[in-house]
Design a protein around this motif. Sequence first.
Motif, PDB file in Angstrom:
ATOM      1  N   ASN A 155     -23.526  46.693   4.782  1.00 52.55           N
ATOM      2  CA  ASN A 155     -23.392  47.609   5.917  1.00 52.55           C
ATOM      3  C   ASN A 155     -22.017  48.261   5.948  1.00 52.55           C
ATOM      4  OD1 ASN A 155     -25.984  47.217   6.763  1.00 52.55           O
ATOM      5  ND2 ASN A 155     -25.467  45.790   8.406  1.00 52.55           N
ATOM      6  N   GLY A 156     -21.516  48.606   4.753  1.00 55.67           N
ATOM      7  CA  GLY A 156     -20.233  49.283   4.671  1.00 55.67           C
ATOM      8  C   GLY A 156     -19.027  48.403   4.885  1.00 55.67           C
ATOM      9  N   ARG A 157     -19.201  47.082   4.947  1.00 54.87           N
ATOM     10  CA  ARG A 157     -18.082  46.150   5.167  1.00 54.87           C
ATOM     11  C   ARG A 157     -17.881  45.300   3.922  1.00 54.87           C
ATOM     12  NH1 ARG A 157     -15.214  43.783   9.569  1.00 54.87           N
ATOM     13  NH2 ARG A 157     -13.445  42.753   8.553  1.00 54.87           N
ATOM     14  N   LEU A 158     -16.651  45.226   3.460  1.00 57.02           N
ATOM     15  CA  LEU A 158     -16.311  44.447   2.266  1.00 57.02           C
ATOM     16  C   LEU A 158     -15.254  43.422   2.616  1.00 57.02           C
ATOM     17  CD1 LEU A 158     -16.344  43.974  -0.849  1.00 57.02           C
ATOM     18  CD2 LEU A 158     -14.539  45.701  -1.006  1.00 57.02           C
ATOM     19  N   GLU A 159     -15.577  42.150   2.451  1.00 58.12           N
ATOM     20  CA  GLU A 159     -14.605  41.072   2.608  1.00 58.12           C
ATOM     21  C   GLU A 159     -14.738  40.120   1.423  1.00 58.12           C
ATOM     22  OE1 GLU A 159     -12.221  41.016   4.480  1.00 58.12           O
ATOM     23  OE2 GLU A 159     -12.725  42.339   6.148  1.00 58.12           O
ATOM     24  N   ILE A 160     -13.606  39.680   0.910  1.00 51.30           N
ATOM     25  CA  ILE A 160     -13.579  38.821  -0.277  1.00 51.30           C
ATOM     26  C   ILE A 160     -12.958  37.487   0.112  1.00 51.30           C
ATOM     27  CG2 ILE A 160     -12.766  38.590  -2.643  1.00 51.30           C
ATOM     28  CD1 ILE A 160     -12.507  41.662  -2.694  1.00 51.30           C
ATOM     29  N   TRP A 161     -13.715  36.433  -0.107  1.00 47.72           N
ATOM     30  CA  TRP A 161     -13.253  35.103   0.253  1.00 47.72           C
ATOM     31  C   TRP A 161     -13.849  34.085  -0.703  1.00 47.72           C
ATOM     32  CZ3 TRP A 161      -9.499  33.578   3.313  1.00 47.72           C
ATOM     33  CH2 TRP A 161      -9.421  32.239   3.669  1.00 47.72           C
ATOM     34  N   PRO A 162     -13.076  33.108  -1.163  1.00 47.52           N
ATOM     35  CA  PRO A 162     -11.667  32.842  -0.849  1.00 47.52           C
ATOM     36  C   PRO A 162     -10.743  33.838  -1.530  1.00 47.52           C
ATOM     37  CG  PRO A 162     -12.449  31.298  -2.486  1.00 47.52           C
ATOM     38  CD  PRO A 162     -13.648  32.091  -2.060  1.00 47.52           C
ATOM     39  N   SER A 163      -9.549  33.978  -0.995  1.00 44.77           N
ATOM     40  CA  SER A 163      -8.646  35.025  -1.468  1.00 44.77           C
ATOM     41  C   SER A 163      -8.105  34.750  -2.867  1.00 44.77           C
ATOM     42  CB  SER A 163      -7.486  35.196  -0.494  1.00 44.77           C
ATOM     43  OG  SER A 163      -6.701  34.013  -0.435  1.00 44.77           O
ATOM     44  N   LYS A 164      -7.753  33.499  -3.149  1.00 42.37           N
ATOM     45  CA  LYS A 164      -7.189  33.116  -4.456  1.00 42.37           C
ATOM     46  C   LYS A 164      -5.889  33.856  -4.763  1.00 42.37           C
ATOM     47  CE  LYS A 164     -10.485  30.280  -5.827  1.00 42.37           C
ATOM     48  NZ  LYS A 164     -10.256  28.864  -6.174  1.00 42.37           N
ATOM     49  N   ARG A 350      -6.307  40.998  -2.310  1.00 46.20           N
ATOM     50  CA  ARG A 350      -7.003  40.169  -3.300  1.00 46.20           C
ATOM     51  C   ARG A 350      -7.621  41.031  -4.393  1.00 46.20           C
ATOM     52  NH1 ARG A 350      -9.960  38.780  -6.815  1.00 46.20           N
ATOM     53  NH2 ARG A 350     -11.425  37.043  -6.857  1.00 46.20           N
ATOM     54  N   PHE A 351      -8.193  42.150  -3.996  1.00 40.69           N
ATOM     55  CA  PHE A 351      -8.846  43.056  -4.925  1.00 40.69           C
ATOM     56  C   PHE A 351      -7.857  43.610  -5.939  1.00 40.69           C
ATOM     57  CE2 PHE A 351     -11.791  46.704  -5.694  1.00 40.69           C
ATOM     58  CZ  PHE A 351     -12.940  45.960  -5.890  1.00 40.69           C
ATOM     59  N   LEU A 352      -6.697  44.052  -5.466  1.00 39.66           N
ATOM     60  CA  LEU A 352      -5.724  44.675  -6.349  1.00 39.66           C
ATOM     61  C   LEU A 352      -4.954  43.636  -7.166  1.00 39.66           C
ATOM     62  CD1 LEU A 352      -4.394  47.540  -4.050  1.00 39.66           C
ATOM     63  CD2 LEU A 352      -6.256  47.572  -5.730  1.00 39.66           C
ATOM     64  N   LEU A 353      -4.745  42.433  -6.618  1.00 37.88           N
ATOM     65  CA  LEU A 353      -4.145  41.370  -7.423  1.00 37.88           C
ATOM     66  C   LEU A 353      -5.032  41.035  -8.618  1.00 37.88           C
ATOM     67  CD1 LEU A 353      -2.711  38.842  -4.793  1.00 37.88           C
ATOM     68  CD2 LEU A 353      -1.396  40.151  -6.483  1.00 37.88           C
ATOM     69  N   GLU A 354      -6.343  41.030  -8.402  1.00 37.39           N
ATOM     70  CA  GLU A 354      -7.257  40.807  -9.524  1.00 37.39           C
ATOM     71  C   GLU A 354      -7.099  41.898 -10.571  1.00 37.39           C
ATOM     72  OE1 GLU A 354     -11.844  41.791 -10.159  1.00 37.39           O
ATOM     73  OE2 GLU A 354     -11.595  40.006  -8.913  1.00 37.39           O
ATOM     74  N   ALA A 355      -6.963  43.151 -10.135  1.00 42.08           N
ATOM     75  CA  ALA A 355      -6.836  44.258 -11.077  1.00 42.08           C
ATOM     76  C   ALA A 355      -5.565  44.137 -11.911  1.00 42.08           C
ATOM     77  CB  ALA A 355      -6.848  45.588 -10.316  1.00 42.08           C
ATOM     78  N   VAL A 356      -4.451  43.777 -11.280  1.00 39.80           N
ATOM     79  CA  VAL A 356      -3.190  43.614 -12.027  1.00 39.80           C
ATOM     80  C   VAL A 356      -3.340  42.496 -13.058  1.00 39.80           C
ATOM     81  CG1 VAL A 356      -0.756  43.007 -11.849  1.00 39.80           C
ATOM     82  CG2 VAL A 356      -1.781  44.515 -10.139  1.00 39.80           C
ATOM     83  N   ALA A 357      -3.958  41.382 -12.653  1.00 37.02           N
ATOM     84  CA  ALA A 357      -4.185  40.279 -13.591  1.00 37.02           C
ATOM     85  C   ALA A 357      -5.110  40.716 -14.719  1.00 37.02           C
ATOM     86  CB  ALA A 357      -4.777  39.079 -12.852  1.00 37.02           C
ATOM     87  N   PHE A 358      -6.124  41.510 -14.396  1.00 42.10           N
ATOM     88  CA  PHE A 358      -7.050  42.003 -15.420  1.00 42.10           C
ATOM     89  C   PHE A 358      -6.293  42.820 -16.471  1.00 42.10           C
ATOM     90  CE2 PHE A 358     -10.247  44.532 -17.472  1.00 42.10           C
ATOM     91  CZ  PHE A 358     -11.432  43.806 -17.387  1.00 42.10           C
TER      92      PHE A 358
END
Length: 378
Positions: A155-164, A350-358
């Motif tokens: 429904n247009g909402r994005l949440e990522i958990w756990p943050s890591k 969390r999303f962008l930290l994953e991208a930097v690690a990628f």
Amino acid sequence: MDCCLSYTNPRFPTPPAAAPARRPPISLGLRATRLIVVSSASSKSKCDFGGLNAPLEPRTPAGRLLSGVCLDDRGGFHAASRRELERLAVQRDEAAARLQLSLGSDEACLHRRIAEFRHHECQDAVEDVMYMLIYYEFSEMGVNLVPPLSKCAYNGRLEIWPSKDWELESIHSAEVLQMVREHLRAVAGCRANSNVTDSWATTEVQRFRLCEMYAASILYGYFLKTASLRYQLERGLDLSSSHYGLAGRGQHPVSEMFAAGSSYIAHGRVSSPRSAPASPVSYPLQNKPESLRFYMMGFDHESIQMCAKPKSKEAVNLLERHTSALFGDEETGLLETDDVLTTSFASLKRFLLEAVAFGSFLWNAENFVSDVYMLEEN
């Protein structure tokens, strides 16, 4: 009332049933996984992925083999990866050799087509090997890659958990981590020491803009890896060397040059920055840079592009495929959509930290592969 959407990826597949109407969920064929998207009465949703999962599914025998090795024999994963790369190199080289021997004969056209087919087949397999190498590094940290947004946003909402966040930050040195945090602040306004209220404050972002930020962050992670190793190499050079660093003083902080992101997305495809030769600059020996930050302050725009550009076409293709699988519309596959997502700054971080690690792991995978298999220069 909560509602949830879940899928499982069993380790031992059952006999195939009737063809489904929708595309099956994407997985890496590893342990049983579950994706839960929850919507509560307060309209808050959560993307909770508790197993091993990734946007891309291996499409070649080499990739599927390594996904099984990652599950059953993690200690032998890198040895198995090297064997697969050696096998692919032999197959490609043998096809090229037969083409050379057939030149001038009636069979030359046939062998040329075989060599071209083998080249593309091996390139696809190498990209799968690179992706599994990246995936392995994430799984070693106990971090799951974010699933495709079409399966995660509700429904247009994005949440990522756990943050890591701690795990994703732990791969960087203290100095690099500070620059990563500056990048997050420049790209998305994420503050390093924000309180809980600020972290879970919501913001709206277009899916295409989020894709831009994610792709730019991957290239920033790749850039930091390249620049850090170059810095270490040049610090180890003889002190009598008259050249140190790359180019003249940059006018803007490096993190700000990755903030726009738009230069890395073109017509729904991820594009790597164009590179230009870097001109060395002479530093007086007494002013030799003593920190990575000071060293990088000597980079001009062309030097930054050179360090952020993946060295191989295989790496660029993999970056495009991963980003398309993560952000592409489920029906059309297009990245350029007008969808607007509501998310928190904590999830965005969390999303962008994953991208930097990628991006950092992409550099590692490219380097590992190039020791065995000759990659195509980008």
